[in-house]
Design an enzyme around this catalytic site. Structure first.
Site, PDB file in Angstrom:
ATOM      1  N   CYS A 125      59.820 -30.575  68.469  1.00 50.18           N
ATOM      2  CA  CYS A 125      59.073 -30.172  69.654  1.00 50.18           C
ATOM      3  C   CYS A 125      58.718 -31.441  70.419  1.00 50.18           C
ATOM      4  CB  CYS A 125      57.799 -29.426  69.259  1.00 50.18           C
ATOM      5  SG  CYS A 125      57.018 -28.594  70.662  1.00 50.18           S
ATOM      6  N   CYS A 135      55.245 -28.620  75.582  1.00 48.37           N
ATOM      7  CA  CYS A 135      56.314 -28.638  74.586  1.00 48.37           C
ATOM      8  C   CYS A 135      57.683 -28.984  75.173  1.00 48.37           C
ATOM      9  CB  CYS A 135      56.370 -27.293  73.862  1.00 48.37           C
ATOM     10  SG  CYS A 135      54.826 -26.940  72.991  1.00 48.37           S
ATOM     11  N   LYS A 200      56.547 -17.217  67.837  1.00 47.64           N
ATOM     12  CA  LYS A 200      55.393 -18.111  67.826  1.00 47.64           C
ATOM     13  C   LYS A 200      54.456 -17.677  68.938  1.00 47.64           C
ATOM     14  CE  LYS A 200      54.090 -22.940  68.372  1.00 47.64           C
ATOM     15  NZ  LYS A 200      54.538 -24.334  68.386  1.00 47.64           N
ATOM     16  N   ARG A 210      46.106 -29.384  66.832  1.00 52.30           N
ATOM     17  CA  ARG A 210      46.208 -30.191  68.058  1.00 52.30           C
ATOM     18  C   ARG A 210      45.315 -31.428  67.976  1.00 52.30           C
ATOM     19  NH1 ARG A 210      46.840 -25.140  72.329  1.00 52.30           N
ATOM     20  NH2 ARG A 210      48.741 -24.336  71.329  1.00 52.30           N
ATOM     21  N   GLU A 238      62.491 -11.602  69.756  1.00 47.87           N
ATOM     22  CA  GLU A 238      62.630 -13.059  69.628  1.00 47.87           C
ATOM     23  C   GLU A 238      63.282 -13.424  68.296  1.00 47.87           C
ATOM     24  OE1 GLU A 238      62.161 -15.538  71.621  1.00 47.87           O
ATOM     25  OE2 GLU A 238      60.997 -14.723  73.270  1.00 47.87           O
ATOM     26  N   LYS A 253      54.571 -16.791  63.327  1.00 45.99           N
ATOM     27  CA  LYS A 253      53.465 -17.745  63.359  1.00 45.99           C
ATOM     28  C   LYS A 253      52.455 -17.351  64.417  1.00 45.99           C
ATOM     29  CE  LYS A 253      52.578 -22.489  64.555  1.00 45.99           C
ATOM     30  NZ  LYS A 253      53.018 -23.646  65.251  1.00 45.99           N
ATOM     31  N   SER A 279      46.875 -24.088  60.994  1.00 47.03           N
ATOM     32  CA  SER A 279      45.706 -24.943  60.803  1.00 47.03           C
ATOM     33  C   SER A 279      44.371 -24.192  60.889  1.00 47.03           C
ATOM     34  CB  SER A 279      45.732 -26.087  61.815  1.00 47.03           C
ATOM     35  OG  SER A 279      45.783 -25.588  63.138  1.00 47.03           O
ATOM     36  N   TYR A 318      48.728 -25.403  54.539  1.00 48.63           N
ATOM     37  CA  TYR A 318      47.983 -26.616  54.206  1.00 48.63           C
ATOM     38  C   TYR A 318      47.340 -26.505  52.823  1.00 48.63           C
ATOM     39  CZ  TYR A 318      48.916 -27.338  59.097  1.00 48.63           C
ATOM     40  OH  TYR A 318      49.577 -27.473  60.291  1.00 48.63           O
TER      41      TYR A 318
HETATM   42  C1  PBG Z   1      54.260 -27.858  67.951  1.00 48.36           C
HETATM   43  C2  PBG Z   1      53.578 -27.111  66.882  1.00 48.36           C
HETATM   44  C3  PBG Z   1      52.277 -26.582  66.846  1.00 48.36           C
HETATM   45  C4  PBG Z   1      52.090 -26.087  65.563  1.00 48.36           C
HETATM   46  C5  PBG Z   1      53.275 -26.280  64.871  1.00 48.36           C
HETATM   47  N1  PBG Z   1      54.176 -26.899  65.706  1.00 48.36           N
HETATM   48  C6  PBG Z   1      51.198 -26.609  67.848  1.00 48.36           C
HETATM   49  C7  PBG Z   1      51.261 -25.846  69.098  1.00 48.36           C
HETATM   50  O1  PBG Z   1      52.185 -25.100  69.391  1.00 48.36           O
HETATM   51  O2  PBG Z   1      50.343 -26.078  69.877  1.00 48.36           O
HETATM   52  C8  PBG Z   1      50.818 -25.471  65.034  1.00 48.36           C
HETATM   53  C9  PBG Z   1      50.619 -25.575  63.571  1.00 48.36           C
HETATM   54  C10 PBG Z   1      49.241 -25.318  63.092  1.00 48.36           C
HETATM   55  O3  PBG Z   1      48.318 -24.940  63.847  1.00 48.36           O
HETATM   56  O4  PBG Z   1      49.051 -25.510  61.893  1.00 48.36           O
HETATM   57  N2  PBG Z   1      54.591 -27.139  69.065  1.00 48.36           N
END
Ligand code: PBG
Length: 331
Positions: A125, A135, A200, A210, A238, A253, A279, A318
């Site tokens: 990304c 992104c 996603k 972030r 998707e 996700k 996260s 995590y």
């Molecule tokens: C990158 C990406 C993100 C996450 C994984 N790859 C952040 C986003 O899209 O803002 C999030 C992972 C997480 O919150 O643990 N685009």
């Protein structure tokens, strides 16, 4: 005792729940450590192992500190990691994402030799590498889909060249899986696996990530490319599209607010399915546990079991290292 007539149930579900061995024998959903993928944040610099705001227990490591950390992961029984780069320099084209000596290729080279038994994945990304935090590259204030594809492809090729087994495009650009598959094949990396972040969603649960990756958009948000939380049919489209474009593994996700999407994707498609326990999902459980409001071990088990039961084959979490330890103890 009352004079009420006694009811004697014909079927007694409790018979099967009476003892621990009985319950274990009949467990429909088991977690094993091989299904966990541990996300790893790699930062520029030396000697760094920094805590992340909002993600207690997760650290960002500089490349020189990775081997020790990886030894620990391997000792815990973790077999797979997903690398995220946190570069020292950002620009509007996100060049750090696809530089040959970028943070991810350097991390990859430093661990690839010593940990041949690991499945090493790399997130693909631009958001961690762009000064604006989106992104992809911009055209005006819009993210330029088709102009971003060659850059994601270059990043994927560099990661494969430096040893990634799996590249995982997470930018939600249309055609990203197809572009990356073609680029990998042309560069001779036919064996590199593509795991699409297929469905996603634009989620508040990415907040702590972030912080960790310094990748919050400087203006606007990601709703112009990430999915709306309420759209299940679209999520499945998707996933279908990613499979058609050549994804070897697809992903839903976040995980917890999207268990129905995981379950339906499992039912409809015959490819390996990943779920990303993101996260914010980690943070909220940790926060409650640290306050003494929830029992961490059993709440985490319940969450991961739920994701597994919904149909995920692999879980990016995590909790990976801790969970592997808990499984060893007979969790
Ligand atoms: C990158 C990406 C993100 C996450 C994984 N790859 C952040 C986003 O899209 O803002 C999030 C992972 C997480 O919150 O643990 N685009």
């Amino acid at each position: 005792m009352s004079d009420e007539p006694r009811v004697r149930p014909e079927r007694r579900g409790r018979r099967l729940r009476r003892t621990e061995p009985m319950r274990r024998m009949l467990d429909e959903t088991r977690l094993h450590k091989d299904m966990f993928v541990a996300p790893v944040f790699v930062v520029e610099g030396e000697g760094r192992a920094e805590e992340i705001d909002g993600m207690p227990g997760v650290l960002r490591y500089s490349v020189d500190r990775l081997p020790t950390y990886f030894e620990r992961l391997v000792r815990a029984g973790i077999r797979s990691v997903l690398l995220f780069g946190v570069p020292g320099h950002k620009d509007d084209q996100g060049t750090g994402a696809y530089a040959r000596d970028g943070i991810v290729p350097r991390a990859m080279s430093s661990i690839r030799q010593s940990f041949p038994e690991l499945v090493v994945m790399a997130d693909v990304c631009l958001c961690e590498y762009t000064s604006h935090g989106h992104c992809g590259v911009l055209r005006g204030r819009e993210v330029d889909n088709d102009g971003t594809l060659p850059l994601l492809s270059r990043a994927a090729v560099e990661y494969a060249r430096s040893g990634a087994d799996v590249v995982a495009p997470s930018a939600m650009m249309d055609g990203q899986v197809l572009a990356i598959r073609r680029a990998l094949d042309e560069a001779g990396f036919d064996d590199a696996v593509v795991m699409g972040y297929s469905a996603k969603h634009a989620s508040a649960f990415y907040g702590p990530f972030r912080n960790a990756a310094g990748s919050a958009p400087s203006f606007g948000d990601r709703r112009g490319y990430q999915m709306q939380p309420g759209n299940r049919r679209e999520a499945l489209r998707e996933v279908e599209e990613d499979i058609r474009e050549g994804a070897d593994i697809v992903m839903v996700k976040p995980a917890l607010a999207y268990l129905d999407v995981i379950s339906e994707a499992r039912r409809r498609f015959e490819v390996p399915l990943a779920a990303y326990n993101v996260s914010g999902e980690y943070s909220m459980l940790k926060a409650a546990a640290l306050n003494g409001w929830l029992d961490e071990k059993s709440a985490a088990r319940e969450v991961l079991t739920g994701i597994r039961r919904a149909g995920a084959d692999l879980i990016i979490t995590y909790f990976a290292e801790q969970a592997a330890g808990w499984i060893k103890e007979g969790w």
